[in-house]
Design a protein around this motif. Structure first.
Motif, PDB file in Angstrom:
ATOM      1  N   GLY A 137     -62.455 -92.451  42.173  1.00  0.00           N
ATOM      2  CA  GLY A 137     -61.561 -92.045  43.223  1.00  0.00           C
ATOM      3  C   GLY A 137     -60.638 -90.888  42.565  1.00  0.00           C
ATOM      4  O   GLY A 137     -60.217 -90.112  43.219  1.00  0.00           O
ATOM      5  N   LEU A 138     -60.267 -90.869  41.280  1.00  0.00           N
ATOM      6  CA  LEU A 138     -59.254 -89.927  40.567  1.00  0.00           C
ATOM      7  C   LEU A 138     -60.278 -88.522  40.659  1.00  0.00           C
ATOM      8  O   LEU A 138     -59.638 -87.638  40.956  1.00  0.00           O
ATOM      9  CB  LEU A 138     -59.142 -90.409  39.458  1.00  0.00           C
ATOM     10  N   ALA A 139     -61.533 -88.434  40.585  1.00  0.00           N
ATOM     11  CA  ALA A 139     -62.143 -87.551  40.296  1.00  0.00           C
ATOM     12  C   ALA A 139     -62.343 -86.693  41.756  1.00  0.00           C
ATOM     13  O   ALA A 139     -62.047 -85.546  41.753  1.00  0.00           O
ATOM     14  CB  ALA A 139     -63.708 -87.970  39.804  1.00  0.00           C
ATOM     15  N   SER A 140     -62.405 -87.513  42.765  1.00  0.00           N
ATOM     16  CA  SER A 140     -62.756 -86.823  44.332  1.00  0.00           C
ATOM     17  C   SER A 140     -61.090 -86.381  44.365  1.00  0.00           C
ATOM     18  O   SER A 140     -60.685 -85.331  45.075  1.00  0.00           O
ATOM     19  CB  SER A 140     -62.863 -87.756  45.334  1.00  0.00           C
ATOM     20  N   PHE A 141     -60.041 -87.069  44.129  1.00  0.00           N
ATOM     21  CA  PHE A 141     -58.768 -86.836  44.211  1.00  0.00           C
ATOM     22  C   PHE A 141     -58.464 -85.484  43.763  1.00  0.00           C
ATOM     23  O   PHE A 141     -57.494 -84.736  44.286  1.00  0.00           O
ATOM     24  CB  PHE A 141     -57.816 -87.789  43.953  1.00  0.00           C
ATOM     25  N   ASP A 142     -58.712 -85.225  42.477  1.00  0.00           N
ATOM     26  CA  ASP A 142     -58.366 -83.974  41.744  1.00  0.00           C
ATOM     27  C   ASP A 142     -59.618 -82.976  41.938  1.00  0.00           C
ATOM     28  O   ASP A 142     -59.367 -81.793  41.603  1.00  0.00           O
ATOM     29  CB  ASP A 142     -58.215 -84.186  40.307  1.00  0.00           C
ATOM     30  N   GLN A 143     -60.623 -83.159  42.810  1.00  0.00           N
ATOM     31  CA  GLN A 143     -61.619 -82.268  42.992  1.00  0.00           C
ATOM     32  C   GLN A 143     -60.859 -80.975  43.650  1.00  0.00           C
ATOM     33  O   GLN A 143     -61.456 -79.725  43.275  1.00  0.00           O
ATOM     34  CB  GLN A 143     -62.734 -83.109  43.849  1.00  0.00           C
ATOM     35  N   ASP A 144     -60.355 -80.892  44.755  1.00  0.00           N
ATOM     36  CA  ASP A 144     -59.775 -79.964  45.393  1.00  0.00           C
ATOM     37  C   ASP A 144     -58.587 -79.257  44.533  1.00  0.00           C
ATOM     38  O   ASP A 144     -58.230 -77.935  45.068  1.00  0.00           O
ATOM     39  CB  ASP A 144     -59.052 -80.313  46.610  1.00  0.00           C
ATOM     40  N   ARG A 145     -57.983 -79.947  43.703  1.00  0.00           N
ATOM     41  CA  ARG A 145     -57.206 -79.224  42.897  1.00  0.00           C
ATOM     42  C   ARG A 145     -57.479 -78.654  41.523  1.00  0.00           C
ATOM     43  O   ARG A 145     -57.457 -79.066  40.560  1.00  0.00           O
ATOM     44  CB  ARG A 145     -56.028 -80.394  42.327  1.00  0.00           C
ATOM     45  N   GLY A 146     -58.538 -77.632  41.888  1.00  0.00           N
ATOM     46  CA  GLY A 146     -59.085 -77.065  40.791  1.00  0.00           C
ATOM     47  C   GLY A 146     -58.042 -75.954  39.938  1.00  0.00           C
ATOM     48  O   GLY A 146     -56.555 -76.354  40.030  1.00  0.00           O
ATOM     49  N   ARG A 158     -56.918 -76.949  53.665  1.00  0.00           N
ATOM     50  CA  ARG A 158     -58.183 -76.867  52.849  1.00  0.00           C
ATOM     51  C   ARG A 158     -59.257 -77.934  53.528  1.00  0.00           C
ATOM     52  O   ARG A 158     -58.698 -78.871  54.228  1.00  0.00           O
ATOM     53  CB  ARG A 158     -57.981 -76.996  51.352  1.00  0.00           C
ATOM     54  N   ASP A 159     -60.765 -77.522  53.240  1.00  0.00           N
ATOM     55  CA  ASP A 159     -61.507 -78.460  53.510  1.00  0.00           C
ATOM     56  C   ASP A 159     -61.210 -80.090  53.199  1.00  0.00           C
ATOM     57  O   ASP A 159     -61.043 -80.217  51.782  1.00  0.00           O
ATOM     58  CB  ASP A 159     -63.051 -78.327  52.982  1.00  0.00           C
ATOM     59  N   PRO A 160     -61.120 -81.191  54.126  1.00  0.00           N
ATOM     60  CA  PRO A 160     -60.691 -82.541  53.744  1.00  0.00           C
ATOM     61  C   PRO A 160     -61.652 -83.436  53.079  1.00  0.00           C
ATOM     62  O   PRO A 160     -61.725 -84.707  52.863  1.00  0.00           O
ATOM     63  CB  PRO A 160     -60.147 -82.875  54.602  1.00  0.00           C
ATOM     64  N   GLY A 161     -63.237 -82.694  52.484  1.00  0.00           N
ATOM     65  CA  GLY A 161     -64.230 -83.582  52.352  1.00  0.00           C
ATOM     66  C   GLY A 161     -63.958 -84.486  51.177  1.00  0.00           C
ATOM     67  O   GLY A 161     -64.051 -85.616  51.063  1.00  0.00           O
ATOM     68  N   ALA A 162     -63.249 -83.778  50.079  1.00  0.00           N
ATOM     69  CA  ALA A 162     -63.160 -84.407  48.647  1.00  0.00           C
ATOM     70  C   ALA A 162     -61.711 -85.681  48.962  1.00  0.00           C
ATOM     71  O   ALA A 162     -61.888 -86.608  48.453  1.00  0.00           O
ATOM     72  CB  ALA A 162     -62.517 -83.414  47.686  1.00  0.00           C
ATOM     73  N   ALA A 163     -60.995 -84.987  49.632  1.00  0.00           N
ATOM     74  CA  ALA A 163     -59.887 -86.044  50.131  1.00  0.00           C
ATOM     75  C   ALA A 163     -60.295 -87.298  50.761  1.00  0.00           C
ATOM     76  O   ALA A 163     -59.820 -88.436  50.505  1.00  0.00           O
ATOM     77  CB  ALA A 163     -58.885 -85.447  51.001  1.00  0.00           C
ATOM     78  N   ARG A 164     -61.170 -87.147  51.787  1.00  0.00           N
ATOM     79  CA  ARG A 164     -61.738 -88.093  52.680  1.00  0.00           C
ATOM     80  C   ARG A 164     -62.717 -88.847  51.760  1.00  0.00           C
ATOM     81  O   ARG A 164     -62.515 -90.229  51.583  1.00  0.00           O
ATOM     82  CB  ARG A 164     -62.629 -87.682  53.684  1.00  0.00           C
ATOM     83  N   ASP A 165     -63.486 -88.396  50.782  1.00  0.00           N
ATOM     84  CA  ASP A 165     -64.032 -89.296  49.788  1.00  0.00           C
ATOM     85  C   ASP A 165     -63.203 -90.086  48.801  1.00  0.00           C
ATOM     86  O   ASP A 165     -63.418 -91.223  48.522  1.00  0.00           O
ATOM     87  CB  ASP A 165     -65.164 -88.310  48.845  1.00  0.00           C
ATOM     88  N   SER A 166     -62.256 -89.416  48.532  1.00  0.00           N
ATOM     89  CA  SER A 166     -61.349 -90.096  47.568  1.00  0.00           C
ATOM     90  C   SER A 166     -60.756 -91.278  48.158  1.00  0.00           C
ATOM     91  O   SER A 166     -60.417 -92.207  47.588  1.00  0.00           O
ATOM     92  CB  SER A 166     -60.114 -89.165  46.792  1.00  0.00           C
ATOM     93  N   TYR A 167     -60.115 -91.273  49.545  1.00  0.00           N
ATOM     94  CA  TYR A 167     -59.493 -92.028  50.124  1.00  0.00           C
ATOM     95  C   TYR A 167     -60.499 -93.448  50.482  1.00  0.00           C
ATOM     96  O   TYR A 167     -60.142 -94.554  50.189  1.00  0.00           O
ATOM     97  CB  TYR A 167     -59.139 -91.732  51.611  1.00  0.00           C
ATOM     98  N   ASN A 168     -61.965 -93.024  50.720  1.00  0.00           N
ATOM     99  CA  ASN A 168     -62.877 -94.074  50.979  1.00  0.00           C
ATOM    100  C   ASN A 168     -62.985 -94.962  49.508  1.00  0.00           C
ATOM    101  O   ASN A 168     -63.262 -96.040  49.581  1.00  0.00           O
ATOM    102  CB  ASN A 168     -63.993 -93.643  51.301  1.00  0.00           C
ATOM    103  N   GLU A 169     -63.142 -94.182  48.325  1.00  0.00           N
ATOM    104  CA  GLU A 169     -63.260 -94.860  47.061  1.00  0.00           C
ATOM    105  C   GLU A 169     -62.082 -95.718  46.617  1.00  0.00           C
ATOM    106  O   GLU A 169     -62.279 -96.569  45.995  1.00  0.00           O
ATOM    107  CB  GLU A 169     -63.686 -93.637  46.181  1.00  0.00           C
TER     108      GLU A 169
END
Length: 330
Positions: free
Chosen positions: A112-121, A134-145
């Protein structure tokens, strides 16, 4: 963008390129030595070297005493080395291989942390970027994880932090939907805007964006001349969010100005020359074009193939005698 920002980005990119080279690992190292050196690299934040040693430890001693621990720490090393995809892949592999492991909740948390920080490059960390646009794909993945972690392991030591991050992510996803709805309003796509606003109200309760969703619904329904729905949305907005920015002295103020659909000639002459009649409420030029195309196509149908609108029967060709007798002797 300031020059110092560009220099910072260039330095970080160069550092990342240099650190991407795989470190060589001595083939004569024992399992204990490999693990100890990997721990030292993690302590020194030398994550690239740690990744190389942990991978070597797992491949050389797959059934050793440190194999499972090395897999867990490899997830952490990938995460800290800004390699989110590798971190998530390693976490998924560990969960699949060791579903009953005592520390499997840690794998869920790191995923979940990896997806949480994925957009924060690198750019997002040092530049003022609005994450809600921004595209919420990674944020949605992080929420689900994180949701998987909290539901499967509610007593985990990582569950409280995961729940706090889920609140932030839910607010972020709701704000993204509001931005999309605003875009639809600017494009005069009022049905789409109303649907987005309703989606926020129905699916993101207890977020700050619910009031914005109601305001968008009110404005979109007003533009569509759906007065009942607009009134219901407005009353709900006033009741629950009386201090919303769209309300001034209890009166609703639309976010977007009403679109001027006049032609460029009408605008240039301040309305003295009108090339087209104003649109009726709720209609657009596109809808009128569709109706016009339908009428043109209907006129192109041969007369003998046209059907009566009421009976559905093909219209018969009438003779001159039939016209003179008003159809009495057909």
């Amino acid at each position: 963008m300031q020059v110092k920002h560009l220099l910072l980005i260039a330095i970080l990119a160069l550092t990342a390129a240099c650190s991407s080279k795989q470190a060589e690992v001595d083939e004569n190292l024992s399992e204990v030595e490999l693990y100890q050196q990997a721990q030292a690299d993690l302590d020194n934040r030398s994550y690239t070297q740690a990744i190389a040693k942990l991978k070597a430890l797992e491949s050389r001693y797959p059934f050793g005493r440190y194999a499972e621990q090395a897999q867990l720490e490899l997830i952490f090393a990938y995460y800290k080395n800004a390699e989110p995809e590798a971190a998530k892949s390693s976490a998924e592999r560990f969960i699949r291989l060791h579903p009953q492991h005592a520390n499997v909740d840690y794998a869920y948390y790191l995923k979940g942390l990896a997806s949480f920080d994925q957009d924060r490059g690198l750019l997002a960390r040092f530049l003022p970027l609005d994450m809600t646009k921004r595209d919420p794909g990674a944020a949605r993945d992080s929420y689900n994880e994180f949701a998987q972690l909290t539901s499967r392991y509610p007593t985990s030591r990582y569950a409280p932090d995961a729940k706090q991050r889920m609140i932030y992510l839910r607010n972020l996803l709701a704000a993204y939907e509001v931005h999309v709805a605003h875009y639809y309003l600017t494009r005069q796509a009022y049905v789409a805007a109303a649907n987005r606003g309703r989606y926020v109200v129905e699916n993101f309760q207890e977020t700050p964006s619910v009031g914005d969703g109601l305001a968008i619904m009110t404005e979109a329904y007003q533009r569509l001349s759906m007065d009942d729905l607009a009134a219901t949305s407005l009353e709900t907005l006033k009741l629950n969010y009386p201090d919303h920015p769209s309300l001034e002295n209890g009166q609703f103020v639309p976010l977007e100005e009403e679109a001027d659909n006049r032609s460029w000639l009408a605008k240039a002459t301040l309305g003295l020359i009108e090339t087209e009649t104003p649109l009726p409420p709720g209609e657009t030029r596109a809808s009128q074009d569709v109706i016009r195309q339908y009428e043109d196509a209907a006129q192109q149908i041969p007369r003998e193939l046209q059907q009566d609108a009421k009976t559905g029967e093909t219209e018969k060709k009438r003779s001159i005698w039939s016209y003179l007798t008003f159809g009495l002797f057909d």
